[in-house]
Design an enzyme around this catalytic site. Structure first.
Site, PDB file in Angstrom:
ATOM      1  N   LYS A  93     -19.448 -15.775   1.676  1.00  0.00           N
ATOM      2  CA  LYS A  93     -20.777 -15.270   1.832  1.00  0.00           C
ATOM      3  C   LYS A  93     -21.505 -14.584   1.071  1.00  0.00           C
ATOM      4  CE  LYS A  93     -20.662 -14.652   6.979  1.00  0.00           C
ATOM      5  NZ  LYS A  93     -20.598 -13.643   8.149  1.00  0.00           N
ATOM      6  N   GLY A 145     -13.301  -3.411   1.022  1.00  0.00           N
ATOM      7  CA  GLY A 145     -15.033  -2.931   1.296  1.00  0.00           C
ATOM      8  C   GLY A 145     -15.211  -2.112   0.171  1.00  0.00           C
ATOM      9  N   GLY A 195      -8.826  -7.578  -2.199  1.00  0.00           N
ATOM     10  CA  GLY A 195      -8.977  -8.581  -0.883  1.00  0.00           C
ATOM     11  C   GLY A 195      -8.056  -9.536  -1.334  1.00  0.00           C
ATOM     12  N   ARG A 224       0.754  -1.296  -0.002  1.00  0.00           N
ATOM     13  CA  ARG A 224      -0.059  -0.074  -0.094  1.00  0.00           C
ATOM     14  C   ARG A 224       0.781   1.289  -0.006  1.00  0.00           C
ATOM     15  NH1 ARG A 224      -4.978  -1.925   4.105  1.00  0.00           N
ATOM     16  NH2 ARG A 224      -6.162  -3.138   2.700  1.00  0.00           N
TER      17      ARG A 224
END
Length: 406
Positions: free
Chosen positions: A206, A386, A363, A40
């Protein structure tokens, strides 16, 4: 998405308040916190070098971890300042405050092309509350706001939205950094009218995490491939047995609705037809084997896609012109269950080499590509987790909305 970008600004002598994403993984070693992945930080270097060469006085702010409004020494950004200095090849001043007199004095001492990193902005609870007074103190005397922290752009926090509003209100410009610009280009513009066939690969745990992404992309995709544990909720919705697999029984309705929408729109919706299954024994996975049936027997869990599904998915990927991938096909951290994810990764890279545009939605997909040594063989890897998902849902991100329109 036409937003002002940093390379369109005259920054000479300007105080530039810059939000970056330095939420990097650290671990304690020899009594000190050591950064074990500087990805990052590296991602911000093009923007920082551009601003340095433009003569800007650069005030960097970022968060690290979740200190919840408390000063947690292990979450200090001081090690990041040292790492950044080494990577960029010049000194980086560090202030152990992000507001107050110490921060103002440190900013005032900056020379043209100088860098200052402020302490963890989340040491103050007002950051996540987007408190107006706190945002005003952060903004200080800054002339310009730049945001290169796409990974935090889905949060309406003081450092992502509040400061931008204050600087804009006094006539300052608010611009996207080069990294933010690329995120908006690939996750936004490139997917608005993708070259076809457009193949979407979604995995992870999920359905509830990605159902809005699925719903939005069903408007655009030619094929949607589902892997990971979320596939078992779709399988359950179709009436198959899933054994002890991780599943969301209360989400079968929305899974079925997605399958029906895909059928109505003529979108191919591919689920695994075979799996690698295993069972948990005293906290460890035992007896992994290929399960060629659609049903998974009781006592076993699906932990990866099987060889038949690998071949079918990879064949579809090979014919794609645009690929979006977000989420692994199984528990790839365990080498016994990594073949599905790594095979998909290889297929995406081979398609890219053949002319496809491949966009990796952050991710675990990015992690899997890097573990496989393939991170440099795709078109673009998002830095947002996110934030990427929210953006792919078609939602406006507060940190992006706060930037100046062209």
């Amino acid at each position: 998405m036409a937003k002002l970008t940093v390379n369109e600004l005259n920054l000479l002598g300007k105080r530039v308040f810059t939000r970056v994403d330095y939420n990097v993984p650290m671990e304690e070693s020899g009594g000190a916190m050591v950064i074990n992945d500087d990805t990052r930080i590296l991602a911000t270097l093009p923007t920082l070098k551009l601003m340095i060469n433009s003569g800007a006085k650069i005030i960097l702010t970022a968060h690290l971890g979740r200190p919840k409004g408390e000063r947690v020494p292990s979450m200090s950004l001081r090690p990041v300042a040292d790492k950044l200095a080494g990577l960029i090849g010049q000194s980086v001043d560090f202030c152990d405050q992000c507001i107050g007199q110490a921060a103002r004095d440190a900013a005032a001492k900056l020379e043209d092309g100088g860098l200052l990193l402020l302490e963890n902005v989340r040491y103050h609870a007002e950051e996540e509350l987007n408190d107006a007074d706190f945002a005003g103190q952060l903004a200080g005397d800054a002339d310009v706001f730049t945001n290169d922290a796409f990974g935090a752009a889905h949060r309406a926090h003081a450092s992502t939205a509040g400061v931008a509003g204050i600087i804009a209100a006094r006539g300052g410009q608010c611009a996207a950094g080069l990294l933010m610009e690329r995120e908006l280009q690939f996750l936004g513009d490139e997917l608005e009218a993708p070259e076809r066939p457009f193949v979407v690969i979604l995995g992870g745990a999920k359905v509830s995490d990605k159902i809005k992404v699925i719903d939005h992309l069903l408007e655009k995709a030619d094929t949607i491939i589902i892997g990971g544990a979320m596939a078992y909720t779709f399988k359950l919705a179709r009436g198959f047995a899933v054994g002890d697999s991780l599943v969301e029984p209360d989400k079968t309705g929305i899974a079925q609705a997605a399958l029906e929408k895909a059928a109505e729109r003529g979108v191919k919706f591919l689920l695994p037809t075979d799996n690698i299954i295993s069972r948990m024994n005293d906290g460890t996975w035992a007896d992994p084997k290929v399960n060629s049936a659609e049903d998974i027997p009781d006592g076993s869990e699906g932990v990866d896609i099987g060889p038949e599904s690998v071949a079918r998915f990879c064949e579809v990927i090979a014919g794609a012109k645009t690929i979006l991938w977000n989420g692994p096909m199984g528990i790839f951290e365990d080498s016994r269950f990594a073949k599905g994810t790594f095979s998909v990764a290889k297929a995406v890279c081979e398609a890219t080499a053949s002319g496809a545009k491949s966009i990796i939605g952050g991710g675990d997909s990015v992690k899997a590509l890097n573990v496989a040594g393939l991170g440099d063989q795709v078109t673009f890897m998002s830095t947002g987790g996110g934030a990427s998902l929210k953006f792919l849902e078609g939602k406006e991100l507060p940190g992006v909305a706060a930037l100046t329109d062209k």
